[in-house]
Design a protein around this motif. Structure first.
Motif, PDB file in Angstrom:
ATOM      1  N   ILE A 125      -6.367   6.843  -3.868  1.00  0.00           N
ATOM      2  CA  ILE A 125      -5.892   8.137  -2.701  1.00  0.00           C
ATOM      3  C   ILE A 125      -4.687   8.876  -3.408  1.00  0.00           C
ATOM      4  N   GLY A 126      -3.613   8.191  -3.581  1.00  0.00           N
ATOM      5  CA  GLY A 126      -2.360   8.674  -4.195  1.00  0.00           C
ATOM      6  C   GLY A 126      -2.636   9.722  -5.555  1.00  0.00           C
ATOM      7  N   LEU A 127      -3.567   8.852  -6.278  1.00  0.00           N
ATOM      8  CA  LEU A 127      -3.528   9.854  -7.434  1.00  0.00           C
ATOM      9  C   LEU A 127      -4.772  11.008  -7.145  1.00  0.00           C
ATOM     10  N   SER A 128      -5.764  10.949  -6.546  1.00  0.00           N
ATOM     11  CA  SER A 128      -6.643  11.849  -6.656  1.00  0.00           C
ATOM     12  C   SER A 128      -6.242  13.000  -5.407  1.00  0.00           C
ATOM     13  N   VAL A 129      -5.319  12.570  -4.290  1.00  0.00           N
ATOM     14  CA  VAL A 129      -4.800  13.722  -3.707  1.00  0.00           C
ATOM     15  C   VAL A 129      -3.558  14.421  -4.367  1.00  0.00           C
TER      16      VAL A 129
ATOM     17  N   ALA B  99      -5.203  16.043   6.402  1.00  0.00           N
ATOM     18  CA  ALA B  99      -5.340  15.776   7.831  1.00  0.00           C
ATOM     19  C   ALA B  99      -6.400  14.646   7.618  1.00  0.00           C
ATOM     20  N   ALA B 100      -7.510  14.840   6.898  1.00  0.00           N
ATOM     21  CA  ALA B 100      -8.513  13.831   6.799  1.00  0.00           C
ATOM     22  C   ALA B 100      -7.886  12.587   6.203  1.00  0.00           C
ATOM     23  N   VAL B 101      -7.333  12.873   5.058  1.00  0.00           N
ATOM     24  CA  VAL B 101      -6.736  11.761   4.283  1.00  0.00           C
ATOM     25  C   VAL B 101      -5.482  11.060   4.951  1.00  0.00           C
ATOM     26  N   GLY B 102      -4.776  11.815   5.831  1.00  0.00           N
ATOM     27  CA  GLY B 102      -3.939  10.911   6.890  1.00  0.00           C
ATOM     28  C   GLY B 102      -4.506   9.882   7.814  1.00  0.00           C
TER      29      GLY B 102
ATOM     30  N   VAL C  49       4.019  15.039  -5.169  1.00  0.00           N
ATOM     31  CA  VAL C  49       4.366  13.816  -5.078  1.00  0.00           C
ATOM     32  C   VAL C  49       4.919  13.500  -3.588  1.00  0.00           C
ATOM     33  N   ALA C  50       5.817  14.455  -3.229  1.00  0.00           N
ATOM     34  CA  ALA C  50       6.581  14.215  -1.874  1.00  0.00           C
ATOM     35  C   ALA C  50       5.345  14.297  -0.899  1.00  0.00           C
ATOM     36  N   THR C  51       4.468  15.150  -0.801  1.00  0.00           N
ATOM     37  CA  THR C  51       3.351  15.138   0.154  1.00  0.00           C
ATOM     38  C   THR C  51       2.588  13.986   0.090  1.00  0.00           C
ATOM     39  N   THR C  52       1.915  13.542  -0.982  1.00  0.00           N
ATOM     40  CA  THR C  52       1.178  12.146  -0.969  1.00  0.00           C
ATOM     41  C   THR C  52       2.089  10.845  -0.724  1.00  0.00           C
ATOM     42  N   SER C  53       3.290  10.984  -0.887  1.00  0.00           N
ATOM     43  CA  SER C  53       4.181   9.861  -0.588  1.00  0.00           C
ATOM     44  C   SER C  53       4.337   9.784   1.235  1.00  0.00           C
ATOM     45  N   SER C  54       4.441  10.976   1.439  1.00  0.00           N
ATOM     46  CA  SER C  54       4.843  11.024   3.000  1.00  0.00           C
ATOM     47  C   SER C  54       3.410  10.607   3.730  1.00  0.00           C
ATOM     48  N   LEU C  55       2.381  11.056   3.021  1.00  0.00           N
ATOM     49  CA  LEU C  55       1.120  10.372   3.853  1.00  0.00           C
ATOM     50  C   LEU C  55       0.981   9.024   3.732  1.00  0.00           C
TER      51      LEU C  55
ATOM     52  N   PRO D  63       0.859  -1.168  -0.048  1.00  0.00           N
ATOM     53  CA  PRO D  63      -0.024  -0.298   0.020  1.00  0.00           C
ATOM     54  C   PRO D  63       0.874   1.363  -0.089  1.00  0.00           C
ATOM     55  N   VAL D  64       1.923   1.319   0.606  1.00  0.00           N
ATOM     56  CA  VAL D  64       2.735   2.444   0.702  1.00  0.00           C
ATOM     57  C   VAL D  64       3.383   2.703  -0.905  1.00  0.00           C
ATOM     58  N   ALA D  65       3.658   1.564  -1.432  1.00  0.00           N
ATOM     59  CA  ALA D  65       4.542   1.883  -2.782  1.00  0.00           C
ATOM     60  C   ALA D  65       3.258   2.498  -3.599  1.00  0.00           C
ATOM     61  N   ALA D  66       1.929   1.826  -3.476  1.00  0.00           N
ATOM     62  CA  ALA D  66       0.761   2.139  -4.061  1.00  0.00           C
ATOM     63  C   ALA D  66       0.556   3.662  -4.284  1.00  0.00           C
ATOM     64  N   ALA D  67       0.966   4.219  -2.893  1.00  0.00           N
ATOM     65  CA  ALA D  67       0.569   5.635  -2.750  1.00  0.00           C
ATOM     66  C   ALA D  67       1.615   6.321  -3.421  1.00  0.00           C
ATOM     67  N   ILE D  68       2.719   5.886  -3.507  1.00  0.00           N
ATOM     68  CA  ILE D  68       3.992   6.587  -4.284  1.00  0.00           C
ATOM     69  C   ILE D  68       3.716   6.640  -5.686  1.00  0.00           C
ATOM     70  N   ILE D  69       3.286   5.332  -6.232  1.00  0.00           N
ATOM     71  CA  ILE D  69       3.094   5.060  -7.455  1.00  0.00           C
ATOM     72  C   ILE D  69       1.621   5.822  -8.185  1.00  0.00           C
ATOM     73  N   GLY D  70       0.785   5.884  -7.249  1.00  0.00           N
ATOM     74  CA  GLY D  70      -0.453   6.659  -7.838  1.00  0.00           C
ATOM     75  C   GLY D  70      -0.085   8.325  -7.739  1.00  0.00           C
ATOM     76  N   SER D  71       0.812   8.643  -6.945  1.00  0.00           N
ATOM     77  CA  SER D  71       1.018   9.999  -7.140  1.00  0.00           C
ATOM     78  C   SER D  71       1.902  10.424  -8.208  1.00  0.00           C
ATOM     79  N   VAL D  72       2.853   9.507  -8.536  1.00  0.00           N
ATOM     80  CA  VAL D  72       3.674   9.637  -9.862  1.00  0.00           C
ATOM     81  C   VAL D  72       2.846   9.540 -11.107  1.00  0.00           C
TER      82      VAL D  72
END
Length: 244
Positions: free
Chosen positions: A147-151, A109-112, A166-172, A18-27
């Motif tokens: 979530i990574g995509l939409s955020v 914050a809500a997404v986090g 990308v950095a912000t979403t990946s951190s979340l 899931p963590v990788a998915a957030a990063i991939i989605g943001s990219v």
């Protein structure tokens, strides 16, 4: 390793996806965002996956715990939390409708919080067993990808650079890891009542995810037989995997 240590180790492995998915989605969001039809198709598929995880893994385990009052309390609490997060997210989105209006701190914050709860579900699955952990991880990985995509798209519309978005979403996304490891550690050796409480909370969260988020957003695109079939394909995929 002890049971708790093994569950924590499994959770650490599972949550990497899931963590990788957030990063991939943001990219993907900044390089090549998918079109509406593709997005809707995968959202239908993801809804089927999550529904199968709920029906095939979470609810049977909840029934086996045999603690109805605790299960009711957990379900009510989970419903209240998810409805509150949903209302908060909609309110914050309205406040951030103007492009370039700055960093949407409240929305982040809500997404986090949402991602932290998703991580706890991964940790819960790892505590229940490798198979349950894997099924829940697959379901939540697909959710977190979107979530990574939409955020990230939201952040770029509010004036953040692609790199910063990308950095912000990946951190979340890392909050999912915190929730998974912390959840597995806290639930190691937990009583049947506690497991029933957390399982019911997770059931409410997954049900909300399917009905109020994935399918609601998926139906924003014109419905077709193909898109509807993607839901059942997702369900069948997890059903077959769970039976192997």
């Amino acid at each position: 390793m002890t049971g708790t240590s093994a569950a924590v180790a499994d959770a650490a492995v599972f949550v990497a996806f899931p963590v990788a998915a957030a990063i991939i989605g943001s990219v993907i969001a900044v390089l090549r965002p998918p079109g509406p039809k593709t997005t809707s198709a995968v959202q239908h598929f993801a809804a089927g996956v999550v529904m199968a995880a709920l029906a095939g893994e979470v609810l049977p385990d909840l029934r086996n715990e045999g603690s109805l009052p605790w299960a009711i309390a957990g379900f009510v609490a989970g419903t209240a939390v998810m409805l509150t997060l949903g209302a908060l997210g909609r309110r914050l989105e309205k406040k951030q409708e103007t492009p370039g209006s700055g960093l949407p701190v409240g929305l982040l914050a809500a997404v986090g919080i949402d991602l932290l709860l998703d991580g706890v579900l991964v940790g819960l699955g790892a505590s229940l067993g490798a198979r349950q952990g894997l099924i829940l991880t697959i379901a939540l990985t697909i959710e977190i990808l979107f979530i990574g995509l939409s955020v990230t798209i939201n952040l770029t519309r509010n004036g953040l650079s692609r790199t910063r978005a990308v950095a912000t979403t990946s951190s979340l996304g890392l909050l999912t890891g915190v929730g998974a490891v912390g959840g597995a550690a806290a639930l190691g050796g937990a009583s049947n009542q506690t497991l029933a409480l957390v399982l019911a909370f997770g059931a409410a969260a997954l049900l909300y995810l399917v009905v109020e988020e994935l399918l609601t957003e998926a139906h924003e695109h014109a419905e077709t037989a193909f898109l509807g079939a993607m839901f059942f394909l997702g369900f069948l995929t997890i059903y077959v995997m769970a039976g192997l």
